[in-house]
Design an enzyme around this catalytic site. Structure first.
Site, PDB file in Angstrom:
ATOM      1  N   PRO A   1      -9.360  -9.833 -13.504  1.00 14.22           N
ATOM      2  CA  PRO A   1      -8.035  -9.884 -12.899  1.00 14.22           C
ATOM      3  C   PRO A   1      -8.004  -9.555 -11.410  1.00 14.22           C
ATOM      4  O   PRO A   1      -8.711  -8.662 -10.945  1.00 14.22           O
ATOM      5  CB  PRO A   1      -7.245  -8.833 -13.697  1.00 14.22           C
ATOM      6  CG  PRO A   1      -8.262  -7.998 -14.382  1.00 14.22           C
ATOM      7  CD  PRO A   1      -9.459  -8.875 -14.604  1.00 14.22           C
ATOM      8  N   ASN A   2      -7.181 -10.319 -10.739  1.00 11.54           N
ATOM      9  CA  ASN A   2      -6.864 -10.149  -9.310  1.00 11.54           C
ATOM     10  C   ASN A   2      -7.978 -10.587  -8.362  1.00 11.54           C
ATOM     11  O   ASN A   2      -7.768 -10.620  -7.157  1.00 11.54           O
ATOM     12  CB  ASN A   2      -6.443  -8.700  -8.998  1.00 11.54           C
ATOM     13  CG  ASN A   2      -5.161  -8.335  -9.711  1.00 11.54           C
ATOM     14  OD1 ASN A   2      -4.197  -9.093  -9.658  1.00 11.54           O
ATOM     15  ND2 ASN A   2      -5.151  -7.220 -10.407  1.00 11.54           N
TER      16      ASN A   2
ATOM     17  N   ARG B   1      -5.974 -10.013   0.717  1.00 13.25           N
ATOM     18  CA  ARG B   1      -5.502  -8.665   1.040  1.00 13.25           C
ATOM     19  C   ARG B   1      -6.660  -7.689   0.903  1.00 13.25           C
ATOM     20  O   ARG B   1      -7.705  -8.020   0.371  1.00 13.25           O
ATOM     21  CB  ARG B   1      -4.372  -8.261   0.075  1.00 13.25           C
ATOM     22  CG  ARG B   1      -3.092  -9.073   0.295  1.00 13.25           C
ATOM     23  CD  ARG B   1      -1.916  -8.511  -0.480  1.00 13.25           C
ATOM     24  NE  ARG B   1      -2.084  -8.637  -1.922  1.00 13.25           N
ATOM     25  CZ  ARG B   1      -2.043  -7.618  -2.775  1.00 13.25           C
ATOM     26  NH1 ARG B   1      -1.846  -6.388  -2.340  1.00 13.25           N
ATOM     27  NH2 ARG B   1      -2.191  -7.803  -4.065  1.00 13.25           N
TER      28      ARG B   1
ATOM     29  N   TYR C   1     -12.616  -5.231   0.102  1.00 14.42           N
ATOM     30  CA  TYR C   1     -13.264  -6.364  -0.573  1.00 14.42           C
ATOM     31  C   TYR C   1     -13.801  -7.433   0.368  1.00 14.42           C
ATOM     32  O   TYR C   1     -14.381  -8.426  -0.084  1.00 14.42           O
ATOM     33  CB  TYR C   1     -12.281  -6.998  -1.572  1.00 14.42           C
ATOM     34  CG  TYR C   1     -11.802  -6.024  -2.629  1.00 14.42           C
ATOM     35  CD1 TYR C   1     -12.699  -5.489  -3.548  1.00 14.42           C
ATOM     36  CD2 TYR C   1     -10.466  -5.624  -2.697  1.00 14.42           C
ATOM     37  CE1 TYR C   1     -12.283  -4.590  -4.515  1.00 14.42           C
ATOM     38  CE2 TYR C   1     -10.036  -4.721  -3.661  1.00 14.42           C
ATOM     39  CZ  TYR C   1     -10.942  -4.211  -4.568  1.00 14.42           C
ATOM     40  OH  TYR C   1     -10.538  -3.316  -5.524  1.00 14.42           O
TER      41      TYR C   1
ATOM     42  N   ASN D   1     -17.973  -9.496 -13.058  1.00 13.74           N
ATOM     43  CA  ASN D   1     -17.113  -8.540 -12.361  1.00 13.74           C
ATOM     44  C   ASN D   1     -15.785  -8.566 -13.104  1.00 13.74           C
ATOM     45  O   ASN D   1     -14.956  -9.462 -12.896  1.00 13.74           O
ATOM     46  CB  ASN D   1     -16.920  -8.924 -10.889  1.00 13.74           C
ATOM     47  CG  ASN D   1     -16.088  -7.873 -10.157  1.00 13.74           C
ATOM     48  OD1 ASN D   1     -15.510  -6.984 -10.783  1.00 13.74           O
ATOM     49  ND2 ASN D   1     -16.016  -7.981  -8.845  1.00 13.74           N
TER      50      ASN D   1
ATOM     51  N   ALA E   1     -10.400  -4.694 -12.965  1.00 15.12           N
ATOM     52  CA  ALA E   1      -9.850  -3.471 -13.560  1.00 15.12           C
ATOM     53  C   ALA E   1     -10.105  -3.387 -15.065  1.00 15.12           C
ATOM     54  O   ALA E   1     -10.093  -2.281 -15.640  1.00 15.12           O
ATOM     55  CB  ALA E   1      -8.357  -3.385 -13.263  1.00 15.12           C
TER      56      ALA E   1
ATOM     57  N   GLU F   1     -23.511  -6.309 -14.767  1.00 22.07           N
ATOM     58  CA  GLU F   1     -22.173  -5.868 -14.353  1.00 22.07           C
ATOM     59  C   GLU F   1     -22.170  -5.725 -12.831  1.00 22.07           C
ATOM     60  O   GLU F   1     -23.094  -5.142 -12.255  1.00 22.07           O
ATOM     61  CB  GLU F   1     -21.851  -4.516 -15.006  1.00 22.07           C
ATOM     62  CG  GLU F   1     -20.517  -3.942 -14.548  1.00 22.07           C
ATOM     63  CD  GLU F   1     -20.263  -2.533 -15.088  1.00 22.07           C
ATOM     64  OE1 GLU F   1     -21.060  -2.039 -15.916  1.00 22.07           O
ATOM     65  OE2 GLU F   1     -19.273  -1.921 -14.648  1.00 22.07           O
TER      66      GLU F   1
ATOM     67  N   HIS G   1     -19.830  -4.934  -9.181  1.00 19.92           N
ATOM     68  CA  HIS G   1     -18.615  -4.545  -8.463  1.00 19.92           C
ATOM     69  C   HIS G   1     -18.829  -4.694  -6.971  1.00 19.92           C
ATOM     70  O   HIS G   1     -19.885  -4.294  -6.456  1.00 19.92           O
ATOM     71  CB  HIS G   1     -18.204  -3.113  -8.817  1.00 19.92           C
ATOM     72  CG  HIS G   1     -17.879  -2.994 -10.269  1.00 19.92           C
ATOM     73  ND1 HIS G   1     -16.738  -3.535 -10.801  1.00 19.92           N
ATOM     74  CD2 HIS G   1     -18.603  -2.500 -11.293  1.00 19.92           C
ATOM     75  CE1 HIS G   1     -16.747  -3.336 -12.105  1.00 19.92           C
ATOM     76  NE2 HIS G   1     -17.860  -2.727 -12.438  1.00 19.92           N
TER      77      HIS G   1
ATOM     78  N   ARG H   1     -14.479   5.809  -5.130  1.00 18.50           N
ATOM     79  CA  ARG H   1     -13.032   5.536  -5.130  1.00 18.50           C
ATOM     80  C   ARG H   1     -12.320   6.460  -6.125  1.00 18.50           C
ATOM     81  O   ARG H   1     -12.842   7.495  -6.491  1.00 18.50           O
ATOM     82  CB  ARG H   1     -12.805   4.045  -5.416  1.00 18.50           C
ATOM     83  CG  ARG H   1     -13.476   3.146  -4.351  1.00 18.50           C
ATOM     84  CD  ARG H   1     -13.227   1.678  -4.606  1.00 18.50           C
ATOM     85  NE  ARG H   1     -11.795   1.353  -4.482  1.00 18.50           N
ATOM     86  CZ  ARG H   1     -11.295   0.162  -4.842  1.00 18.50           C
ATOM     87  NH1 ARG H   1     -12.091  -0.788  -5.321  1.00 18.50           N
ATOM     88  NH2 ARG H   1      -9.999  -0.074  -4.715  1.00 18.50           N
TER      89      ARG H   1
HETATM   90  O1  CA2 Z   1     -15.117  -3.559  -6.673  1.00 16.97           O
HETATM   91  C1  CA2 Z   1     -14.903  -4.394  -7.547  1.00 16.97           C
HETATM   92  O2  CA2 Z   1     -15.492  -5.467  -7.609  1.00 16.97           O
HETATM   93  C2  CA2 Z   1     -13.793  -4.139  -8.577  1.00 16.97           C
HETATM   94  O3  CA2 Z   1     -14.254  -4.685  -9.810  1.00 16.97           O
HETATM   95  C3  CA2 Z   1     -12.583  -4.868  -8.091  1.00 16.97           C
HETATM   96  C4  CA2 Z   1     -11.343  -4.621  -8.954  1.00 16.97           C
HETATM   97  C5  CA2 Z   1     -11.129  -3.132  -9.181  1.00 16.97           C
HETATM   98  O4  CA2 Z   1     -10.062  -2.926 -10.092  1.00 16.97           O
HETATM   99  C6  CA2 Z   1     -12.387  -2.452  -9.723  1.00 16.97           C
HETATM  100  O5  CA2 Z   1     -12.124  -1.078  -9.842  1.00 16.97           O
HETATM  101  C7  CA2 Z   1     -13.544  -2.668  -8.784  1.00 16.97           C
HETATM  102  C8  CA2 Z   1     -10.080  -5.170  -8.280  1.00 16.97           C
HETATM  103  C9  CA2 Z   1     -10.147  -6.592  -7.929  1.00 16.97           C
HETATM  104  C10 CA2 Z   1      -8.926  -6.913  -7.111  1.00 16.97           C
HETATM  105  O6  CA2 Z   1      -9.332  -7.648  -6.006  1.00 16.97           O
HETATM  106  C11 CA2 Z   1      -8.472  -7.794  -4.979  1.00 16.97           C
HETATM  107  C12 CA2 Z   1      -8.950  -8.454  -3.877  1.00 16.97           C
HETATM  108  C13 CA2 Z   1      -8.145  -8.651  -2.795  1.00 16.97           C
HETATM  109  C14 CA2 Z   1      -6.825  -8.192  -2.808  1.00 16.97           C
HETATM  110  C15 CA2 Z   1      -6.353  -7.526  -3.906  1.00 16.97           C
HETATM  111  C16 CA2 Z   1      -7.168  -7.335  -5.015  1.00 16.97           C
END
Ligand code: CA2
Length: 196
Positions: free
Chosen positions: A49-50, A57, A62, A118, A121, A142, A144, A151
């Site tokens: 997700p996301n 953003r 990221y 990946n 969340a 896995e 990230h 974090r």
């Molecule tokens: O660091 C990672 O790859 C995560 O898997 C990314 C997830 C986060 O919930 C994990 O804790 C760590 C979030 C992905 C959301 O990605 C976004 C990218 C740009 C703007 C908003 C969200």
């Protein structure tokens, strides 16, 4: 059925069908090419997700590359490793579970090397994804983008790590091609005894 997002997937199912035929000296170049292409092994990259918002953003966490950019890089690395890339993203837990199950079957049939996941969340919440990876026998790295351990505490636990063959964290999006190379290292003969 998997929803394949055109910009993020790169497989033509008909070319992924395996054949027991071997390329031989009596074949034309196009017959040989067809068999070599059809016998190509796949690798799966799954995004949760996301991650479709990558590049939009939070670039300080990221980076500024989009998920389509990441898919392009992965496609290049997969090709260098002799693999065909299947790159997917979903915001839906059940869809990710179905893709993991499907990938486990493909790995058992010898059509798939394994998967880089990946799970976003869902990493920190999804017993369903844990069970899908464990039950499918899928070989998983896995991944990230961010260093989740630096974090918030709720990102420190992963339901996937205990069923993953390896974990790669905190290298930014550069971790994707690294994880693909890691999968190759996992299946190298010297490491065969370590496979999960
Ligand atoms: O660091 C990672 O790859 C995560 O898997 C990314 C997830 C986060 O919930 C994990 O804790 C760590 C979030 C992905 C959301 O990605 C976004 C990218 C740009 C703007 C908003 C969200």
């Amino acid at each position: 059925m998997p929803v394949r997002r055109a910009a993020l997937t790169c497989c033509i199912p008909s070319l992924r069908t395996r054949t027991s035929a071997q390329a031989g000296p009596g074949m034309t170049r196009s017959e040989r090419g067809l068999i070599e292409r059809s016998a190509m092994t796949e690798v799966l990259v799954l995004n949760g997700p996301n991650l479709n918002m990558l590049g939009d953003r939070e670039p300080e966490i990221y980076g500024s590359l989009t998920l389509a950019d990441v898919a392009d890089t992965c496609r290049t690395t997969a090709a260098e490793l002799g693999w065909e890339l299947d790159f997917r993203q979903s915001n839906h837990e059940g869809e990710l579970v179905e893709w993991v199950q499907e990938a486990g079957r493909a790995q058992r049939d010898g059509r798939l090397i394994g998967a880089v996941i990946n799970a976003g969340a869902y990493t920190h919440t999804s017993i369903a994804l844990h069970d899908a990876v464990a039950g499918s026998g899928l070989r998983v790295v896995e991944l990230h983008i961010s260093n989740v351990h630096a974090r918030e505490p709720f990102r420190h636990h992963s339901y996937l790590s205990s069923v993953a063959a390896a974990v790669l964290i905190g290298f930014g999006v550069a971790g994707y091609p690294m994880a693909l190379r890691g999968l190759q290292a996992l299946i190298a003969p010297a490491n065969e005894g370590n496979l999960s």
